[in-house]
Design a protein around this motif. Sequence first.
Motif, PDB file in Angstrom:
ATOM      1  N   GLY A 257       0.782   8.900  -4.627  1.00  0.00           N
ATOM      2  CA  GLY A 257       0.805   7.570  -5.232  1.00  0.00           C
ATOM      3  C   GLY A 257       1.197   6.453  -4.288  1.00  0.00           C
ATOM      4  O   GLY A 257       1.289   5.297  -4.690  1.00  0.00           O
ATOM      5  N   SER A 258       1.440   6.790  -3.032  1.00  0.00           N
ATOM      6  CA  SER A 258       1.813   5.729  -2.092  1.00  0.00           C
ATOM      7  C   SER A 258       0.561   5.170  -1.413  1.00  0.00           C
ATOM      8  O   SER A 258      -0.528   5.732  -1.531  1.00  0.00           O
ATOM      9  N   GLY A 259       0.733   4.056  -0.707  1.00  0.00           N
ATOM     10  CA  GLY A 259      -0.368   3.476   0.056  1.00  0.00           C
ATOM     11  C   GLY A 259      -0.450   4.146   1.416  1.00  0.00           C
ATOM     12  O   GLY A 259       0.551   4.689   1.918  1.00  0.00           O
ATOM     13  N   PHE A 260      -1.635   4.092   2.029  1.00  0.00           N
ATOM     14  CA  PHE A 260      -1.812   4.752   3.326  1.00  0.00           C
ATOM     15  C   PHE A 260      -2.706   3.893   4.219  1.00  0.00           C
ATOM     16  O   PHE A 260      -3.776   3.453   3.819  1.00  0.00           O
ATOM     17  N   ILE A 261      -2.228   3.671   5.447  1.00  0.00           N
ATOM     18  CA  ILE A 261      -2.989   2.891   6.433  1.00  0.00           C
ATOM     19  C   ILE A 261      -3.040   3.705   7.719  1.00  0.00           C
ATOM     20  O   ILE A 261      -2.000   4.149   8.223  1.00  0.00           O
ATOM     21  N   ALA A 262      -4.257   3.906   8.234  1.00  0.00           N
ATOM     22  CA  ALA A 262      -4.423   4.655   9.483  1.00  0.00           C
ATOM     23  C   ALA A 262      -5.804   4.364  10.041  1.00  0.00           C
ATOM     24  O   ALA A 262      -6.677   3.851   9.328  1.00  0.00           O
ATOM     25  N   GLN A 298      -1.184  -4.093  -5.483  1.00  0.00           N
ATOM     26  CA  GLN A 298      -1.340  -2.888  -6.308  1.00  0.00           C
ATOM     27  C   GLN A 298       0.001  -2.329  -6.780  1.00  0.00           C
ATOM     28  O   GLN A 298       0.056  -1.239  -7.344  1.00  0.00           O
ATOM     29  N   ASN A 299       1.062  -3.119  -6.509  1.00  0.00           N
ATOM     30  CA  ASN A 299       2.411  -2.724  -6.963  1.00  0.00           C
ATOM     31  C   ASN A 299       2.850  -1.352  -6.465  1.00  0.00           C
ATOM     32  O   ASN A 299       3.533  -0.616  -7.184  1.00  0.00           O
ATOM     33  N   LEU A 300       2.455  -1.000  -5.268  1.00  0.00           N
ATOM     34  CA  LEU A 300       2.858   0.291  -4.722  1.00  0.00           C
ATOM     35  C   LEU A 300       4.331   0.227  -4.297  1.00  0.00           C
ATOM     36  O   LEU A 300       4.806  -0.805  -3.830  1.00  0.00           O
ATOM     37  N   ASP A 301       5.036   1.322  -4.489  1.00  0.00           N
ATOM     38  CA  ASP A 301       6.443   1.362  -4.086  1.00  0.00           C
ATOM     39  C   ASP A 301       6.584   1.555  -2.588  1.00  0.00           C
ATOM     40  O   ASP A 301       7.538   1.088  -1.975  1.00  0.00           O
ATOM     41  N   SER A 302       5.629   2.311  -2.035  1.00  0.00           N
ATOM     42  CA  SER A 302       5.750   2.609  -0.610  1.00  0.00           C
ATOM     43  C   SER A 302       4.375   2.632   0.064  1.00  0.00           C
ATOM     44  O   SER A 302       3.360   2.931  -0.575  1.00  0.00           O
ATOM     45  N   ILE A 303       4.390   2.285   1.342  1.00  0.00           N
ATOM     46  CA  ILE A 303       3.165   2.307   2.144  1.00  0.00           C
ATOM     47  C   ILE A 303       3.444   3.135   3.397  1.00  0.00           C
ATOM     48  O   ILE A 303       4.431   2.871   4.103  1.00  0.00           O
ATOM     49  N   TYR A 304       2.623   4.133   3.633  1.00  0.00           N
ATOM     50  CA  TYR A 304       2.765   4.995   4.811  1.00  0.00           C
ATOM     51  C   TYR A 304       1.739   4.577   5.854  1.00  0.00           C
ATOM     52  O   TYR A 304       0.562   4.373   5.528  1.00  0.00           O
TER      53      TYR A 304
END
Length: 328
Positions: A257-262, A298-304
């Motif tokens: 459920g977290s965001g992901f950037i790579a 998107q109201n994400l709690d965390s982004i990795y």
Amino acid sequence: MSQFLSNCSVEALAAAARILREGSLVAFPTETVYGLGADATNAKAVARIYEVKGRPADHPLIVHIADMKYLQQWITDIPEYAIALARKFWPGPMTLILQRSELAKDFITGGQDTVGIRIPANSLALGLLDAFHNLGGAGIAAPSANRFGQVSPTTADAVREELDEFLASTDLLLDGGASEVGLESTIIDCTGKLPRILRPGAITTEMIEKASGLKVSDSAENKTDNNKQEEIRVSGSLENHYAPKARVFLDQQPVLGSGFIALSEIETPAGVVRLAAPKTIKEFARVIYSALREGDHQNLDSIYIAQPTGDGLAIAIRDRLLRSAKGR
Ligand code: TXA
Ligand code: MG
């Protein structure tokens, strides 16, 4: 709430320049990030920048000019190597810190005896600056157009989101599309014998060394007065900067459920929201701030984030990500 203008004509830029000369604020695009501009010689107008940003008043501002011919009035002294850098990289994503002249007042420099100057490489910004100089203006002071400590805006919508409630109806926001570089300018201290990078950016150590023929210094040792060096205040170097609302984690396994950037070559782990998949380091820099903002939308709690490795622009990206991971 400010006025909003897209498809800016020459007339519109002339009107925007008049608004600046009258003491109001104009947010405008640059190739790095959007700036919140004020007449750099108008104390009241500059004070409003601090108010709107919610930024401590002793932080210095970068003065933007359209051409090298407007540089002399702001400074007293410029080393050879700084001239070489200016010739090579202006207009462009580079700010030079130089000894200030009388024109650069304490409300611009935060009371320091230096001033930061930049010629941006963006046609709208240069058009605005040209029109502003035509009205007798000396330069436009402009920090990134975000609330203090938050992610810099790379689109006009992001500026609106950040600042609209703090802007007045006489202020103006110019829409010039997305910023091409996406990270703030490289700041180079040019008051010592050797250039020194205060904030990494798209103009890299390698580029600076090649253009100047000098080694970039990474210490205060080349300063004539070492104590001065300690006084230099780069607000972007505060630790808790460039932070979205979501918590940012670097190079860790993302939770569900977290965001992901790579980079695109890295696959999306199951159950996470892919916020960006840039193909190159350059694209990574260009999209990173909007991807962080998207995570907040998107109201994400965390982004990795899987950080890009290597030198050059990747250093600037990691510099910002490290700070955004410190949170607010
Ligand atoms: O790309 C950029 O540089 C963008 C666009 C709008 O030009 N501007 C920008 O401004 O990033 P700002 O205020 O968000 O960050 C400028 C940094 C601040 O951290 C400030 O402390 C530093 O530049 N700075 C300005 N004048 C300085 C000086 N005389 N000595 C040391 N640092 C200075
Ligand atoms: Mg900033």
